[in-house]
Enzyme design. Structure first.
Site, PDB file in Angstrom:
ATOM      1  N   HIS A 111       0.836  -1.206   0.000  1.00 13.34           N
ATOM      2  CA  HIS A 111       0.000   0.000   0.000  1.00 13.34           C
ATOM      3  C   HIS A 111       0.870   1.256   0.000  1.00 13.34           C
ATOM      4  O   HIS A 111       2.083   1.199   0.172  1.00 13.34           O
ATOM      5  CB  HIS A 111      -0.915   0.011   1.221  1.00 13.34           C
ATOM      6  CG  HIS A 111      -0.176   0.207   2.514  1.00 13.34           C
ATOM      7  ND1 HIS A 111       0.474  -0.808   3.156  1.00 13.34           N
ATOM      8  CD2 HIS A 111       0.024   1.308   3.269  1.00 13.34           C
ATOM      9  CE1 HIS A 111       1.046  -0.351   4.253  1.00 13.34           C
ATOM     10  NE2 HIS A 111       0.807   0.948   4.346  1.00 13.34           N
ATOM     11  N   ASP A 149       0.434   5.228   1.882  1.00 15.06           N
ATOM     12  CA  ASP A 149      -0.358   5.726   3.003  1.00 15.06           C
ATOM     13  C   ASP A 149      -1.416   6.746   2.581  1.00 15.06           C
ATOM     14  O   ASP A 149      -1.123   7.704   1.849  1.00 15.06           O
ATOM     15  CB  ASP A 149       0.559   6.347   4.061  1.00 15.06           C
ATOM     16  CG  ASP A 149       1.456   5.299   4.706  1.00 15.06           C
ATOM     17  OD1 ASP A 149       1.057   4.113   4.749  1.00 15.06           O
ATOM     18  OD2 ASP A 149       2.567   5.662   5.157  1.00 15.06           O
ATOM     19  N   HIS A 201       4.681   0.207   0.105  1.00 15.18           N
ATOM     20  CA  HIS A 201       5.360  -0.555   1.165  1.00 15.18           C
ATOM     21  C   HIS A 201       4.458  -1.641   1.723  1.00 15.18           C
ATOM     22  O   HIS A 201       3.236  -1.617   1.548  1.00 15.18           O
ATOM     23  CB  HIS A 201       5.904   0.369   2.253  1.00 15.18           C
ATOM     24  CG  HIS A 201       4.892   1.245   2.920  1.00 15.18           C
ATOM     25  ND1 HIS A 201       4.411   2.401   2.340  1.00 15.18           N
ATOM     26  CD2 HIS A 201       4.262   1.148   4.113  1.00 15.18           C
ATOM     27  CE1 HIS A 201       3.529   2.972   3.156  1.00 15.18           C
ATOM     28  NE2 HIS A 201       3.420   2.233   4.241  1.00 15.18           N
ATOM     29  N   ARG A 203       5.013   7.180  13.940  1.00 13.00           N
ATOM     30  CA  ARG A 203       4.909   7.633  12.547  1.00 13.00           C
ATOM     31  C   ARG A 203       4.392   9.067  12.467  1.00 13.00           C
ATOM     32  O   ARG A 203       3.477   9.439  13.179  1.00 13.00           O
ATOM     33  CB  ARG A 203       3.948   6.726  11.773  1.00 13.00           C
ATOM     34  CG  ARG A 203       3.963   7.011  10.272  1.00 13.00           C
ATOM     35  CD  ARG A 203       2.990   6.148   9.531  1.00 13.00           C
ATOM     36  NE  ARG A 203       1.694   6.789   9.455  1.00 13.00           N
ATOM     37  CZ  ARG A 203       0.680   6.334   8.725  1.00 13.00           C
ATOM     38  NH1 ARG A 203       0.824   5.228   8.025  1.00 13.00           N
ATOM     39  NH2 ARG A 203      -0.462   6.972   8.707  1.00 13.00           N
TER      40      ARG A 203
HETATM   41  C1  OGA Z   1       3.201   2.659   8.035  1.00 11.77           C
HETATM   42  C2  OGA Z   1       3.396   1.232   7.705  1.00 11.77           C
HETATM   43  C3  OGA Z   1       4.780  -0.667   8.049  1.00 11.77           C
HETATM   44  C4  OGA Z   1       5.454  -1.301   9.200  1.00 11.77           C
HETATM   45  O1  OGA Z   1       3.758   3.116   9.031  1.00 11.77           O
HETATM   46  O2  OGA Z   1       2.520   3.340   7.276  1.00 11.77           O
HETATM   47  O3  OGA Z   1       2.791   0.730   6.803  1.00 11.77           O
HETATM   48  O4  OGA Z   1       6.197  -2.279   8.938  1.00 11.77           O
HETATM   49  N1  OGA Z   1       4.305   0.590   8.416  1.00 11.77           N
HETATM   50  O5  OGA Z   1       5.239  -0.864  10.327  1.00 11.77           O
HETATM   51 MN    MN Z   2       1.762   2.320   5.656  1.00  8.24          MN
END
Ligand code: OGA
Ligand code: MN
Length: 299
Positions: A113, A115, A274, A290
């Site tokens: 995906h 974000d 990701h 994040r």
């Molecule tokens: C995010 C995400 C992936 C992870 O923070 O947007 O998808 O491995 N993280 O934590």
């Molecule tokens: Mn993400």
């Protein structure tokens, strides 16, 4: 105040994969001088993913660093943001008082995906800082994150497919794929009220996107949220989207990050997808912070 680690210039080492570069010689506890910041920003736009290891930063310091790139976008899931720092969203499988303290499995993101693509102005970048990383019994790091370059994926499209995709817009939907359909696991999944869902209407974004800073073209689809193409029957659009998901995530476009506590990663949500690898569970704890950057209407 200086940013550079004593006697060490900021340096940029690109990955072998077509995405990501490791930045060394910075301590994000300090203020970045303009030259160092410019070098880091250039690397971000060129490689779509920055890897900055060995940090020991506070939420304020992560906010300050992220803020250098632009305005921040606060997350709508208020239950998972730091009370004193609403800019910071917690991602965690740690349970306290009967609920996870952050988005568990990063909000059902064990799917490729990008974000918040379902916003009219999808977020531009995300920084993710590792506070606790899960390990297997044998000491192996778990909970990797995989990244893929949709610049590289665009470049590798056939001329026929490039021209077929030009001008097409994919429909992005927050609740595609059943945020609440997986009953068994729903305790750790995102739950949206009808009210929240109403606030996130479907939105169409161009499949071939032009990067707003560099002008480079990339493929902008989101296997988690794209659900059809404007003006095209599902019988045609869904197989085309599946073909694009498979193309964008071809192994040669990807980099798999093995986390260490103190890693700060920053990715561009326009030119990268990701994937969180969900290979751990309590008592193996994971905790990340994040922060996301405001974006603009894609073109
Ligand atoms: C995010 C995400 C992936 C992870 O923070 O947007 O998808 O491995 N993280 O934590
Ligand atoms: Mn993400």
């Amino acid at each position: 105040m200086t940013t550079a680690v004593a006697n060490q210039p900021v340096s940029v080492r690109p990955n072998e994969a077509p995405i990501g570069a490791e930045i060394t010689g910075v301590d994000l506890c300090g203020d970045l001088d303009d030259d160092s910041f410019r070098k880091i920003r250039d690397a971000y736009y060129r490689y779509s993913l920055l890897i900055i290891r060995g940090q020991a930063i506070s939420p304020e310091q992560q906010i300050r660093f992220t803020r250098r790139f632009g305005d921040l976008q606060l997350h709508h899931l208020k239950q998972y943001v730091l009370p004193e720092h609403p800019e910071v969203l917690m991602l965690s499988n740690i349970v306290e008082n009967g609920r996870t303290i952050g988005l568990a499995d990063a909000g059902r993101v064990a799917v490729w995906h990008t974000d918040l693509s379902y916003l009219k102005e999808p977020v531009a970048g995300s920084t993710l800082y590792a506070l606790e990383i899960p390990y297997s019994d044998t000491g192996e790091v778990l909970g990797d994150t995989v990244f893929t370059s949709t610049f590289a994926a665009y470049d590798a499209l056939s001329p026929e497919l490039k021209s077929k995709l030009a001008g097409l817009r994919a429909i992005h939907r927050m609740t595609k794929g059943g945020y609440e359909s997986d009953k068994e696991k729903s305790a750790s999944r995102l739950q949206y009220s009808d009210e929240q869902k109403k606030n996130f209407a479907d939105i169409a974004h161009p499949i071939i996107r032009t990067h707003p800073v560099t002008g480079r073209k990339c493929i902008y689809i989101n296997p988690l949220c794209t659900d059809g193409i404007e003006g095209m029957p599902d019988s045609e659009s869904l197989p085309l989207l599946e073909e694009l998901y498979a193309h964008c995530t071809r192994p040669e476009f990807t980099y798999r990050h093995k986390w260490r506590k103190g890693d700060l990663l920053m990715w561009d949500n326009c030119s990268a997808l990701h994937l969180a690898v969900m290979d751990y569970a309590l008592p193996q704890r994971r905790l990340m912070h994040r922060i996301t950057l405001k974006g603009a209407v894609p073109f």
